[in-house]
Scaffold this motif. Structure first.
Motif, PDB file in Angstrom:
ATOM      1  N   ALA A   1       0.826  -1.209   0.000  1.00  0.00           N
ATOM      2  CA  ALA A   1       0.000   0.000   0.000  1.00  0.00           C
ATOM      3  C   ALA A   1       0.859   1.257   0.000  1.00  0.00           C
ATOM      4  CB  ALA A   1      -0.925  -0.008   1.215  1.00  0.00           C
ATOM      5  N   VAL A   2       2.014   1.182   0.646  1.00  0.00           N
ATOM      6  CA  VAL A   2       2.953   2.305   0.646  1.00  0.00           C
ATOM      7  C   VAL A   2       3.321   2.706  -0.780  1.00  0.00           C
ATOM      8  CG1 VAL A   2       5.384   2.840   1.068  1.00  0.00           C
ATOM      9  CG2 VAL A   2       3.968   2.001   2.924  1.00  0.00           C
ATOM     10  N   VAL A   3       3.649   1.717  -1.587  1.00  0.00           N
ATOM     11  CA  VAL A   3       4.083   1.987  -2.961  1.00  0.00           C
ATOM     12  C   VAL A   3       2.943   2.535  -3.802  1.00  0.00           C
ATOM     13  CG1 VAL A   3       5.013   0.926  -5.052  1.00  0.00           C
ATOM     14  CG2 VAL A   3       5.888   0.248  -2.812  1.00  0.00           C
ATOM     15  N   LYS A   4       1.749   1.974  -3.622  1.00  0.00           N
ATOM     16  CA  LYS A   4       0.603   2.458  -4.384  1.00  0.00           C
ATOM     17  C   LYS A   4       0.268   3.893  -4.005  1.00  0.00           C
ATOM     18  CE  LYS A   4      -1.329  -2.114  -5.278  1.00  0.00           C
ATOM     19  NZ  LYS A   4      -2.500  -2.995  -5.244  1.00  0.00           N
TER      20      LYS A   4
ATOM     21  N   GLU B   1      -5.267  -6.001   4.529  1.00  0.00           N
ATOM     22  CA  GLU B   1      -6.584  -5.438   4.814  1.00  0.00           C
ATOM     23  C   GLU B   1      -7.152  -4.838   3.534  1.00  0.00           C
ATOM     24  OE1 GLU B   1      -6.529  -3.856   9.393  1.00  0.00           O
ATOM     25  OE2 GLU B   1      -5.679  -2.541   7.866  1.00  0.00           O
ATOM     26  N   PRO B   2      -8.436  -4.528   3.522  1.00  0.00           N
ATOM     27  CA  PRO B   2      -9.006  -3.820   2.374  1.00  0.00           C
ATOM     28  C   PRO B   2      -8.376  -2.433   2.226  1.00  0.00           C
ATOM     29  CG  PRO B   2     -10.744  -4.805   3.694  1.00  0.00           C
ATOM     30  CD  PRO B   2      -9.475  -4.931   4.489  1.00  0.00           C
ATOM     31  N   LEU B   3      -8.126  -2.049   1.005  1.00  0.00           N
ATOM     32  CA  LEU B   3      -7.539  -0.752   0.687  1.00  0.00           C
ATOM     33  C   LEU B   3      -8.390  -0.074  -0.369  1.00  0.00           C
ATOM     34  CD1 LEU B   3      -5.190   1.365   0.733  1.00  0.00           C
ATOM     35  CD2 LEU B   3      -4.073  -0.046  -1.021  1.00  0.00           C
ATOM     36  N   GLU B   4      -8.777   1.153  -0.111  1.00  0.00           N
ATOM     37  CA  GLU B   4      -9.592   1.929  -1.048  1.00  0.00           C
ATOM     38  C   GLU B   4      -8.728   3.038  -1.625  1.00  0.00           C
ATOM     39  OE1 GLU B   4     -13.138   2.292  -3.037  1.00  0.00           O
ATOM     40  OE2 GLU B   4     -13.107   1.125  -1.184  1.00  0.00           O
TER      41      GLU B   4
ATOM     42  N   VAL C   1      -3.555  -0.581   6.918  1.00  0.00           N
ATOM     43  CA  VAL C   1      -3.125  -0.631   5.521  1.00  0.00           C
ATOM     44  C   VAL C   1      -3.596   0.617   4.782  1.00  0.00           C
ATOM     45  CG1 VAL C   1      -3.415  -1.870   3.345  1.00  0.00           C
ATOM     46  CG2 VAL C   1      -2.995  -3.144   5.465  1.00  0.00           C
ATOM     47  N   GLN C   2      -4.825   1.040   5.050  1.00  0.00           N
ATOM     48  CA  GLN C   2      -5.339   2.251   4.423  1.00  0.00           C
ATOM     49  C   GLN C   2      -4.460   3.455   4.742  1.00  0.00           C
ATOM     50  OE1 GLN C   2      -8.138   2.293   2.372  1.00  0.00           O
ATOM     51  NE2 GLN C   2      -7.590   4.394   1.883  1.00  0.00           N
ATOM     52  N   GLU C   3      -4.060   3.561   5.993  1.00  0.00           N
ATOM     53  CA  GLU C   3      -3.206   4.689   6.378  1.00  0.00           C
ATOM     54  C   GLU C   3      -1.798   4.555   5.826  1.00  0.00           C
ATOM     55  OE1 GLU C   3      -5.377   6.115  10.530  1.00  0.00           O
ATOM     56  OE2 GLU C   3      -3.467   5.030  10.632  1.00  0.00           O
ATOM     57  N   MET C   4      -1.336   3.348   5.583  1.00  0.00           N
ATOM     58  CA  MET C   4      -0.020   3.193   4.960  1.00  0.00           C
ATOM     59  C   MET C   4       0.011   3.909   3.615  1.00  0.00           C
ATOM     60  SD  MET C   4       2.285   1.371   6.755  1.00  0.00           S
ATOM     61  CE  MET C   4       3.295   0.171   5.879  1.00  0.00           C
ATOM     62  N   ALA C   5      -1.073   3.802   2.865  1.00  0.00           N
ATOM     63  CA  ALA C   5      -1.155   4.505   1.582  1.00  0.00           C
ATOM     64  C   ALA C   5      -1.386   5.991   1.779  1.00  0.00           C
ATOM     65  CB  ALA C   5      -2.272   3.903   0.728  1.00  0.00           C
ATOM     66  N   GLU C   6      -2.372   6.331   2.607  1.00  0.00           N
ATOM     67  CA  GLU C   6      -2.752   7.730   2.777  1.00  0.00           C
ATOM     68  C   GLU C   6      -1.657   8.559   3.439  1.00  0.00           C
ATOM     69  OE1 GLU C   6      -6.413   7.680   4.901  1.00  0.00           O
ATOM     70  OE2 GLU C   6      -7.596   6.998   3.179  1.00  0.00           O
ATOM     71  N   PHE C   7      -0.994   7.986   4.436  1.00  0.00           N
ATOM     72  CA  PHE C   7       0.051   8.739   5.128  1.00  0.00           C
ATOM     73  C   PHE C   7       1.295   8.886   4.256  1.00  0.00           C
ATOM     74  CE2 PHE C   7      -1.318   8.087   9.846  1.00  0.00           C
ATOM     75  CZ  PHE C   7      -2.567   8.600   9.531  1.00  0.00           C
ATOM     76  N   THR C   8       1.522   7.930   3.365  1.00  0.00           N
ATOM     77  CA  THR C   8       2.631   8.095   2.414  1.00  0.00           C
ATOM     78  C   THR C   8       2.356   9.267   1.490  1.00  0.00           C
ATOM     79  OG1 THR C   8       3.161   5.733   2.486  1.00  0.00           O
ATOM     80  CG2 THR C   8       3.976   6.977   0.593  1.00  0.00           C
ATOM     81  N   MET C   9       1.122   9.384   1.033  1.00  0.00           N
ATOM     82  CA  MET C   9       0.757  10.518   0.194  1.00  0.00           C
ATOM     83  C   MET C   9       0.899  11.831   0.962  1.00  0.00           C
ATOM     84  SD  MET C   9      -2.605   8.708  -1.533  1.00  0.00           S
ATOM     85  CE  MET C   9      -2.976   9.987  -2.715  1.00  0.00           C
TER      86      MET C   9
END
Length: 350
Positions: free
Chosen positions: A10-13, A176-179, A142-150
């Motif tokens: 999720a970090v990479v996405k 986990e689910p990722l949106e 997992v959601q925050e892994m993406a959002e916090f990277t952004m």
């Protein structure tokens, strides 16, 4: 788009959606999936992935890409992050934005590959040399892994400074689910970029300031930037703190366990609340003081021997008793374990 995703992926996405187009790193458990995902996805969007020969090489590649105006990132874990500290200091000194993901493992030294939060001092206090700070975000899903990277890329560009996504092996490895939404990327202005032209020659900052007054002026400018960040960027999440008599404080995977602990304690008749810092630097000290204003006790829980607890005690300045409970070695406390710990401490206090 909703999908099942691992935290490290999720970090990479999130990075790609933030406009990052370069990744330089070296694999290390429990962060290796970051490099694997970067190798897969970055070329698909016209980006660059290079597995460096070491973490020292990787962070210096990050330095070069950032100096050229590229949104760039790397990822590692404790031993690799230790090797990156000098490069992170130089990035901060040159006022170059970048994002580094640190997926904590057991320590000290090589330790093991279980989840810990033992890199707090190294990242939040600035493990390298010189007067600098890292912007530090602590995801718990997992959601925050993406959002916090952004968000890290946004803050890194805003303050021209390294930003660190500090997580643990549990969050990095869980699925986990990722949106995700494919938003239009707003390319940042890059006044720091070195383009080989006379106009940008001054952007090439040397690490050697022979004139003491010049170095002091540079460090004072950085200091003013950090003061602005301390005022504008602290973030936290409060849960059931309005009537709390005991305040639980934790970040990362610990905050998720504490959230369930709060509900379990309330069923036992103990009015518990949760304070979760989202930014570990700048630390949300003012919000913590407000949340703890009416509580009898504060309990800080960490996967360490006690590191963030120092910032909690500093913020509260003796106004409220602050106690600590920690697990190390890759062990994560259970809800029942923490529930009993709080109940025992409340009885002792009475």
């Amino acid at each position: 788009m909703r999908q099942l995703c691992k935290g490290n992926v999720a970090v990479v996405k999130g990075a790609i959606l933030a406009g990052c187009r370069a990744y330089y790193g070296y694999p290390i458990t429990p962060a290796s999936e970051i490099a694997e995902a970067a190798a897969l996805y970055f070329p698909q969007v016209g980006g660059t992935f290079i597995q460096a020969e070491s973490e020292v090489a990787a962070i210096n590649m990050v330095y070069g890409a950032a100096a050229a105006g590229v949104r760039v990132m790397s990822g590692s874990s404790g031993p690799g992050l230790s090797l990156m500290q000098e490069g992170m200091s130089y990035l901060a000194g040159a006022e170059l934005p970048c994002v580094i993901v640190d997926v904590n493992r057991g320590g000290p030294g090589l330790g093991n590959i279980g989840p810990e939060q033992s890199d707090y001092f190294a990242v939040v206090k600035g493990g390298g040399h010189g007067n600098y700070r890292n912007i530090v975000l602590a995801p718990a899903s997992v959601q925050e892994m993406a959002e916090f990277t952004m968000l890290a890329f946004e803050l890194s560009d805003k303050y021209r400074n390294p930003a660190v996504v500090l997580t643990d092996g549990f969050v990095g490895q869980m699925m986990e689910p990722l949106e995700l939404e494919d938003n239009e990327i707003q390319p940042p202005e890059k006044p720091w970029a070195v383009k080989g032209t006379p106009e940008t020659r001054a952007n090439l900052i040397s690490s050697i300031y022979l004139e003491t007054d010049e170095l002091e002026a540079h460090e004072r400018r950085m200091e003013a930037k950090y003061i602005r960040a301390q005022e504008a960027e602290p973030r936290c999440e409060l849960t059931r703190t309005e009537d709390a008599e005991v305040l639980l404080v934790g970040y990362g995977i610990v905050s998720r366990v504490l959230l369930s602990t709060v509900e379990a304690l309330r069923k036992d008749g103990v009015k518990a609340g949760l304070f979760r810092p989202i930014t570990l630097w700048p630390y949300p000290s003012k919000a913590l003081v407000e949340a703890a204003a009416k509580v009898q006790k504060v309990l800080v829980v960490e996967l360490s021997n006690g590191q963030m607890v120092e910032d909690v005690r500093l913020a509260l300045n003796g106004k409220v008793p602050v106690e600590f409970y920690g697990r190390v070695g890759g062990n994560v406390p259970s809800v029942r374990e923490l529930q009993q710990e709080v109940l025992t401490r409340m009885v002792v206090a009475v």
